[in-house]
Structure formats: structure tokens, C-alpha cells
Design a protein around this motif. Structure first.
Motif, PDB file in Angstrom:
ATOM      1  N   LEU A  42     -11.262  50.996  -2.299  1.00  0.00           N
ATOM      2  CA  LEU A  42     -12.213  51.018  -2.541  1.00  0.00           C
ATOM      3  C   LEU A  42     -12.158  51.236  -3.893  1.00  0.00           C
ATOM      4  O   LEU A  42     -11.944  53.157  -4.154  1.00  0.00           O
ATOM      5  N   GLY A  43     -11.933  50.923  -5.023  1.00  0.00           N
ATOM      6  CA  GLY A  43     -11.153  52.226  -6.226  1.00  0.00           C
ATOM      7  C   GLY A  43     -12.401  51.704  -8.137  1.00  0.00           C
ATOM      8  O   GLY A  43     -13.075  50.660  -7.734  1.00  0.00           O
ATOM      9  N   GLY A  44     -12.061  52.892  -8.353  1.00  0.00           N
ATOM     10  CA  GLY A  44     -12.421  52.981  -9.849  1.00  0.00           C
ATOM     11  C   GLY A  44     -11.987  52.766 -10.714  1.00  0.00           C
ATOM     12  O   GLY A  44     -12.233  52.718 -11.604  1.00  0.00           O
ATOM     13  N   SER A  45     -11.085  52.039 -10.184  1.00  0.00           N
ATOM     14  CA  SER A  45      -9.595  52.024 -10.806  1.00  0.00           C
ATOM     15  C   SER A  45      -8.828  50.718 -10.328  1.00  0.00           C
ATOM     16  O   SER A  45      -8.826  50.008  -9.363  1.00  0.00           O
ATOM     17  N   THR A  46      -7.930  50.234 -11.006  1.00  0.00           N
ATOM     18  CA  THR A  46      -6.437  49.743 -10.866  1.00  0.00           C
ATOM     19  C   THR A  46      -5.880  50.055  -9.931  1.00  0.00           C
ATOM     20  O   THR A  46      -5.598  51.183  -9.088  1.00  0.00           O
ATOM     21  N   THR A  47      -6.277  49.454  -8.017  1.00  0.00           N
ATOM     22  CA  THR A  47      -5.301  49.845  -6.598  1.00  0.00           C
ATOM     23  C   THR A  47      -4.675  48.740  -6.035  1.00  0.00           C
ATOM     24  O   THR A  47      -4.076  49.156  -5.334  1.00  0.00           O
ATOM     25  N   HIS A  48      -3.547  48.005  -6.883  1.00  0.00           N
ATOM     26  CA  HIS A  48      -2.849  47.291  -6.545  1.00  0.00           C
ATOM     27  C   HIS A  48      -1.798  47.622  -5.945  1.00  0.00           C
ATOM     28  O   HIS A  48      -1.299  47.933  -5.276  1.00  0.00           O
ATOM     29  N   PHE A 208      -1.586  55.505 -22.139  1.00  0.00           N
ATOM     30  CA  PHE A 208      -1.272  54.022 -22.003  1.00  0.00           C
ATOM     31  C   PHE A 208      -2.504  53.429 -20.821  1.00  0.00           C
ATOM     32  O   PHE A 208      -2.894  52.303 -20.668  1.00  0.00           O
ATOM     33  N   ALA A 209      -1.768  53.987 -20.061  1.00  0.00           N
ATOM     34  CA  ALA A 209      -1.544  53.413 -18.188  1.00  0.00           C
ATOM     35  C   ALA A 209      -3.235  52.765 -18.221  1.00  0.00           C
ATOM     36  O   ALA A 209      -3.847  51.679 -17.298  1.00  0.00           O
ATOM     37  N   TRP A 210      -4.093  53.459 -18.632  1.00  0.00           N
ATOM     38  CA  TRP A 210      -5.711  53.508 -18.575  1.00  0.00           C
ATOM     39  C   TRP A 210      -6.173  52.836 -19.510  1.00  0.00           C
ATOM     40  O   TRP A 210      -6.272  51.618 -19.320  1.00  0.00           O
ATOM     41  N   HIS A 211      -6.156  53.361 -20.728  1.00  0.00           N
ATOM     42  CA  HIS A 211      -6.997  51.692 -21.229  1.00  0.00           C
ATOM     43  C   HIS A 211      -5.986  51.081 -20.848  1.00  0.00           C
ATOM     44  O   HIS A 211      -6.386  48.992 -21.719  1.00  0.00           O
ATOM     45  N   MET A 212      -4.876  50.692 -20.947  1.00  0.00           N
ATOM     46  CA  MET A 212      -3.493  49.267 -21.171  1.00  0.00           C
ATOM     47  C   MET A 212      -4.033  48.376 -19.462  1.00  0.00           C
ATOM     48  O   MET A 212      -4.539  47.032 -19.657  1.00  0.00           O
ATOM     49  N   ALA A 216      -5.451  54.952 -12.968  1.00  0.00           N
ATOM     50  CA  ALA A 216      -6.062  56.183 -13.232  1.00  0.00           C
ATOM     51  C   ALA A 216      -5.244  57.174 -13.311  1.00  0.00           C
ATOM     52  O   ALA A 216      -5.498  58.909 -13.556  1.00  0.00           O
ATOM     53  N   CYS A 217      -3.871  56.960 -12.883  1.00  0.00           N
ATOM     54  CA  CYS A 217      -2.694  57.928 -13.055  1.00  0.00           C
ATOM     55  C   CYS A 217      -1.585  57.154 -13.816  1.00  0.00           C
ATOM     56  O   CYS A 217      -1.308  56.453 -13.430  1.00  0.00           O
ATOM     57  N   ALA A 218      -0.451  57.704 -14.645  1.00  0.00           N
ATOM     58  CA  ALA A 218       0.489  58.020 -14.222  1.00  0.00           C
ATOM     59  C   ALA A 218       1.194  56.535 -13.280  1.00  0.00           C
ATOM     60  O   ALA A 218       1.292  57.072 -12.237  1.00  0.00           O
ATOM     61  N   VAL A 219       1.602  55.520 -13.536  1.00  0.00           N
ATOM     62  CA  VAL A 219       2.185  54.628 -12.513  1.00  0.00           C
ATOM     63  C   VAL A 219       3.491  55.498 -11.293  1.00  0.00           C
ATOM     64  O   VAL A 219       3.720  55.301 -10.401  1.00  0.00           O
ATOM     65  N   GLU A 220       4.030  56.181 -12.146  1.00  0.00           N
ATOM     66  CA  GLU A 220       5.068  57.460 -11.901  1.00  0.00           C
ATOM     67  C   GLU A 220       4.652  57.905 -10.923  1.00  0.00           C
ATOM     68  O   GLU A 220       5.026  58.371  -9.898  1.00  0.00           O
ATOM     69  N   ALA A 221       3.148  58.456 -11.232  1.00  0.00           N
ATOM     70  CA  ALA A 221       2.563  58.979 -10.097  1.00  0.00           C
ATOM     71  C   ALA A 221       1.579  58.183  -8.534  1.00  0.00           C
ATOM     72  O   ALA A 221       1.638  59.312  -7.566  1.00  0.00           O
ATOM     73  N   ILE A 222       1.875  57.175  -9.038  1.00  0.00           N
ATOM     74  CA  ILE A 222       1.254  56.817  -7.393  1.00  0.00           C
ATOM     75  C   ILE A 222       1.887  56.951  -6.161  1.00  0.00           C
ATOM     76  O   ILE A 222       1.643  57.057  -5.317  1.00  0.00           O
ATOM     77  N   PRO A 223       3.041  57.075  -6.381  1.00  0.00           N
ATOM     78  CA  PRO A 223       3.692  57.197  -4.934  1.00  0.00           C
ATOM     79  C   PRO A 223       3.381  58.460  -4.910  1.00  0.00           C
ATOM     80  O   PRO A 223       3.760  58.486  -3.390  1.00  0.00           O
TER      81      PRO A 223
END
Length: 601
Positions: A42-48, A208-212, A216-223
Motif C-alpha cells: 500500500l503505497g503513498g508513492s509509485t511502488t512498481h 526529479f524522481a518524485w516530481h516526474m 519516494a526515493c531515488a530509483v537506484e536506492a530502491i534495491p
């Protein structure tokens, strides 16, 4: 694959090759039975991408996830308004992926302290409402992100202390989440405040990752985020390690004790390198204090190894290790023997060695062992700490006593050698067992045991604490825990049994779970548990008890368990799954060596 999904992560490569990696992991699992779990994000941001990365780390651990994803920023609505898709999904775990971006209002400079406190409570309650609703509606574990610091400080350093500061507000909000966790079972915090700090807050908070994309965080931080999250989920289902197997030379101290002598190795406060190794030894000893077993695997003469561990300024002493293999055998052979002596699987071991050749050999010949890449002593703690091998969702009193329990077992084996009659030996132990329905005081340990016991486990059913609490409160179930003490000490809760009456035939009882810790094997604890289970069934008018055995690569030792307990085999399929039956009226109590106390309904 062990190195690929171990820390430090190659995040760019994992993100780029996610589909290929998923195929490889599924091929690796093959026909092996994975642990299937339904996870709602359940996400407050994009979670794919969160879902994709989490899936990889769970598959690597043998957990096969099925996912539900909320629409963007619909986490609150999905829970509070009973989204039917989520209700029908019936999740095993709900993960709430929110961040500081989801805090809608922060204190304003004109706000009074009372207004700020009201806003803090309002913000907290916005989340507490859904946690309470999930606990009531879904009765499953909840994993909630805490909140990372805001990426700017409007008030500079004052932002930390002034009530109007955003950082001050976030800190107090996190404190309230911790207080909630302390009073609610099955609620776990994914510490993204630490993750963001470790990753670097400026890099983490990628505008940029948030507004675009509303990440919720940088894409490379997701892992990095999902690796940390996966460690919590793995821990919930017992997918964590139990023991550290440590090299000595240039791992626990600087230098080679056989060449430099015990006085020549670097340890202690006299040099910077000595201090570094002392800090690492302190870190390792803290693991022992939280229940992690320690062993030595070193190419050394044992006399030299013990001399190094006897220096007055060393933190770790010989008595801190349950097994010391200091010899000239290949380390893979020692690893296997260590696992056997500790009576745990090799997949429960973490092997720490500075030598890449030794790591490679063990990795090739005993691939299930976890082997972190340890090249720089200055990074030893960071690598081990971030790897999450020993992630705990709870700590029981028995965890802290685990090393002592293994030492007591060694004393029992020594005592056994002085007896020629095994029954006389068992009687000499003066064993007492507390066997009773699941009790709240032991619920954490009961759940922990179901996820750790692999050998004496007839169905390898995995349960969370929430599952166990539901069984305990269901009148159709019989639940039993067994706690064993003897003259050498307290073994703690060592056995768990649960089963249910048939929905269509109340005289038929099914045993769903039967397991026991291997540290009390051949002590007749299973006999005492069976006696008590049969009595409970007789009191309910049960006429037939059915037991089930589902074979795995680890539980072959209990293949004939039910036969040994007087059951009759009624069926067996081509996979070796067997069904057994017992008629309680024909059963005679068999426990002769354990005094059973404290049973109740």
C-alpha cells in the motif's frame, strides 16, 4: 546468485536485468517447493519498482510472493473503505510504503506549541487508524516505513530542536511510531530513516524522481530499500542465519599468529589496526549476546589459535566459541563438521574469511553457506551489518541464553557417556516439562520456533505470530507448547503442536503442525507431548486423530515418527506424503522419564 543478491548491492545491474534475474531465480527454485506468500503493498508513492525488487530478494530466499498494489497514494483509502480487491486478496503481510513526502502538513512559524502537538497527534492518528483497522480486518503482520528526515532544513541547525522545525516534527512522529510498535504485536518498522542516512539523504531525496515519477526515493536506492524490507519478511518466516563461522588471521586480528606469535598479532588499543580489529571483535561478541552461535574455522595449529584468543586485550575468548576448528583441513570440510556439531543446517551458517580463495572454495563446495565479501578490515562491520543475515523481528529471553543452552547440551552428552543404560541416563537428568495451550508470554518464541525448525518438523508449516494468536483463540483448535528443564538448565520452549477438529465430523482431529527443537532430540519430549495431545483429544470426544508427514530435504528423520507413536499409516502418495491415524481409546501413555507440570485448558 549468492554474491549477486548479497551486500553491497550492484543496484544499477539489478534494476537493469530484473526480468532476466527473475527467470534465473525461478529456474533455480525449479520444482523445489517455495514458501508462497501474499504481500499487499500500500503505497503513498509509485511502488512498481519496489514490487519488482522485493520479488527478486524474496525469490532468492525461497519465498515466492504474490502481490497486491494499491493505486498511487491510495493506501489509507484502500484500508479504511475496504477496497474489495484487497479484501479478496487476503494478504499474509501488508507493507505500507510511505515517506516524508506523504506528510501533508508541517508546523508553521506562527503555530503555538499546543497547535504543533495537535498536528503531531493528528498526523500520527492518520496512520494509527489504518494499522488498527488492518489488525482487526486482516489479522496479519504490518510493516510500516518510519519517516526519513526532510531533505532541507528551513531553520538550519535549529530545525532539529525548534518545535516548528520539520526535522523536529519527523523525529517526534517516529518516536510515536516506536511507542505504537512497543504495545502492538505483529507490527514492524522498516527503518528508512536509517536507510536514507546511510545512502545519503541528498541522493535519496531525488526531486526529479518524485516530481516526474512520484518515486519516494531515488530509483537506484530502491534495491537498497527493498533489500532491507526483504530482511524483515525473511525473518518473519525464519529465513535467517543462526551462526557465524570465523577465520582468525587477518579476520579477527591483524597478522598471522603462527608466524608472528600471539604477542605479535594486532589487537587491542596500541595501534590503529589493533583498535579496528578490537572493534570488530566487539561487534561479533554482541552477536553472541543476542543469541548468534560462534565457531572458528582457521588454518592454524590449535595451540596457536587458542594463544591468540587468550591475549589479555582480546575481546573474544575461546569460551565464546561453541566449536573451534583450528587445523589444516580444507575449510569446506570443517564447515560441514561445524554444522553437524551445532546440529543445524549448513544453510544456517555465515562464513567470514578475509581470504578470497578460501571463500571461493567454500562457496563452490558448500553453496548454501552465506559468504560475505570481506576484503577491507575497515569495512567488515558495515558489510556484515548491512547484509541482514541475523535480522530479528523480535528478541526472546531464550535468544540471549542460546550459547549457554548449547554448552549445557555438551554437558549432557558428557554425562551420557557415563551411563550404559539410556533410560537410566534420561531419568538422571531430572527432566520437567511444562506442556500447556499457547500462552501470550511465549507467543513470540512459539512463532519463532515454527520458522526455525526444519529437521523435526512433520509438515514444515510456517506461521507468523499473528497466525499463532488466531489458532490459540479458535475453539476448534488444540494448541500445545512444551518447555523443558533439567538439572543442567532451562531448554526453553522446544516443541509446538497444533491441530483442529474436522468441520464436518467433530470426532475427527487433524494435526496441522508438529515440531521440536533438535537440541532436545532423543529425550522423550515428543512422547510427553503426544501423551498430552491425546488427553486433550479424549476430553473433546475425538475418536480419530490424523497425522500428516510431508517430506522435505531436511525432515527425513521424522519420516516414521507417527509409526513410532503408535499410529497406523492409511495412505502414501508418489511424493512420499503420508497420512496416519490413531484411535485415542487404544492409546496408552508412554512417557516414563519426564515429569509434566503446568498443563491447563
Amino acid at each position: 546468485m549468492n554474491t549477486l543478491f548479497g551486500y553491497p548491492l550492484d543496484s544499477k545491474m539489478i534494476l537493469k536485468k530484473r526480468k532476466q534475474l527473475k527467470r534465473q531465480l525461478l529456474e533455480k527454485l525449479g520444482t523445489e517447493v517455495g514458501l508462497n506468500r501474499k504481500i499487499a503493498i500500500l503505497g503513498g508513492s509509485t511502488t512498481h519498482d519496489v514490487k519488482d525488487m522485493l520479488e527478486l530478494f524474496l525469490l532468492d530466499a525461497g519465498i515466492v510472493p504474490e502481490f497486491y498494489e494499491s493505486e498511487y497514494d491510495q493506501f489509507w483509502q484502500d484500508v479504511m473503505f475496504d477496497n474489495q480487491e484487497l479484501v479478496d486478496f487476503q494478504p499474509d503481510i501488508i507493507y505500507i510504503h510511505t515517506s516524508s513526502r506523504n506528510i501533508k502538513r508541517y508546523p508553521q512559524m506562527q503555530d503555538s506549541s499546543e497547535s504543533v502537538n495537535d498536528l503531531l497527534e493528528e498526523t500520527f492518528q492518520h496512520f494509527a487508524q489504518i494499522w488498527d483497522k488492518i489488525a482487526q480486518k486482516y489479522q496479519c503482520p504490518i510493516i510500516q516505513n518510519n519517516f526519513e528526515p526532510p531533505f532541507y532544513r528551513l531553520l538550519g541547525n535549529l530545525d532539529f530542536t525548534d518545535i516548528h522545525g520539520r526535522r523536529n516534527f519527523i523525529n517526534h512522529l517516529n518516536e510515536k511510531i516506536v511507542q505504537y510498535e512497543g504495545t502492538h504485536d505483529n507490527f514492524y518498522i522498516n527503518d528508512i530513516a536509517y536507510m536514507a542516512a546511510s545512502y545519503g539523504l541528498e541522493r535519496w531525496a531525488d526531486g526529479f524522481a518524485w516530481h516526474m515519477y512520484k518515486y519516494a526515493c531515488a530509483v537506484e536506492a530502491i534495491p537498497e530499500l527493498t533489500y532491507n524490507l526483504a530482511n524483515i519478511i525473511k525473518s518473519l518466516y525464519g529465513k535467517k542465519q543462526k551462526a557465524l563461522v570465523l577465520d582468525l588471521d587477518n579476520t579477527l586480528w591483524g597478522g598471522v599468529v603462527g608466524d608472528d606469535g600471539a604477542n605479535g598479532i594486532e589487537i587491542g588499543q596500541e595501534t590503529s589496526m589493533g583498535q579496528l580489529y578490537s572493534e570488530f571483535q566487539t561487534y561479533i561478541k554482541e552477536h553472541k549476546d543476542m543469541g548468534i552461535l560462534l565457531a572458528v574455522n582457521s588454518k592454524n595449529d590449535e595451540e596457536n589459535a587458542r594463544a591468540g584468543l587468550s591475549r589479555p586485550d582480546t575481546v573474544l575468548r575461546a569460551e565464546d566459541f561453541l566449536v573451534i576448528k583450528a587445523n589444516w583441513e580444507n575449510k569446506d570440510k570443517n564447515i560441514v563438521e561445524i554444522a553437524q556439531e551445532l546440529n543445524i543446517g549448513t544453510d544456517s551458517l555465515v562464513f567470514v574469511d578475509d581470504n578470497p580463495v578460501e571463500r571461493d572454495r567454500v562457496g563452490q563446495l558448500v553453496p548454501e553457506v552465506k559468504i560475505p565479501v570481506m576484503n577491507d578490515p575497515a569495512q567488515y562491520i558495515r558489510i556484515l551489518d548491512r547484509s541482514g543475515y541475523f535480522e530479528s523481528t523480535s528478541l526472546s529471553a531464550e535468544d540471549a541464553k542460546r550459547t549457554a543452552m548449547y554448552q549445557q547440551n555438551a554437558a549432557r552428552k558428557k554425562a551420557q557417556a557415563s551411563f550404559t543404560d539410556y533410560t537410566e541416563y534420561l531419568q538422571s537428568l531430572d527432566m520437567k516439562a511444562e506442556i500447556a495451550p499457547f500462552a501470550p508470554v511465549y507467543m513470540s518464541r512459539i512463532a519463532q520456533l515454527t520458522n526455525k525448525s526444519n529437521q523435526f518438523n512433520l509438515t514444515t508449516k510456517r506461521c507468523t505470530q499473528a497466525d499463532m494468536e488466531q489458532y490459540a483463540s479458535n475453539k476448534d483448535y488444540i494448541t500445545l507448547y512444551g518447555k523443558l528443564t533439567d538439572k543442567f538448565g532451562d531448554n526453553g520452549v522446544v516443541s509446538v503442536v497444533l491441530g483442529h477438529s474436522d468441520a464436518e465430523d467433530a470426532s475427527l482431529f487433524h494435526i496441522d503442525l508438529w515440531l521440536m527443537s533438535c537440541r532436545v532430540l532423543k529425550r522423550d519430549m515428543e512422547v510427553a507431548m503426544m501423551d498430552e495431545l491425546v488427553v486433550k483429544c479424549q476430553l473433546r470426544g475425538i475418536k480419530v486423530i490424523k497425522g500428516y508427514y510431508y517430506p522435505t530435504v531436511k525432515n527425513g528423520m521424522v519420516k516414521e515418527f507417527y509409526q513410532q507413536q503408535g499410529f497406523t499409516k492409511v495412505s502414501e502418495d508418489d511424493k512420499g506424503n503420508t497420512v496416519w491415524e490413531l484411535h485415542p481409546e487404544e492409546y496408552a501413555k508412554r512417557n516414563k522419564v519426564i515429569e509434566v507440570i503446568g498443563t491447563n485448558d
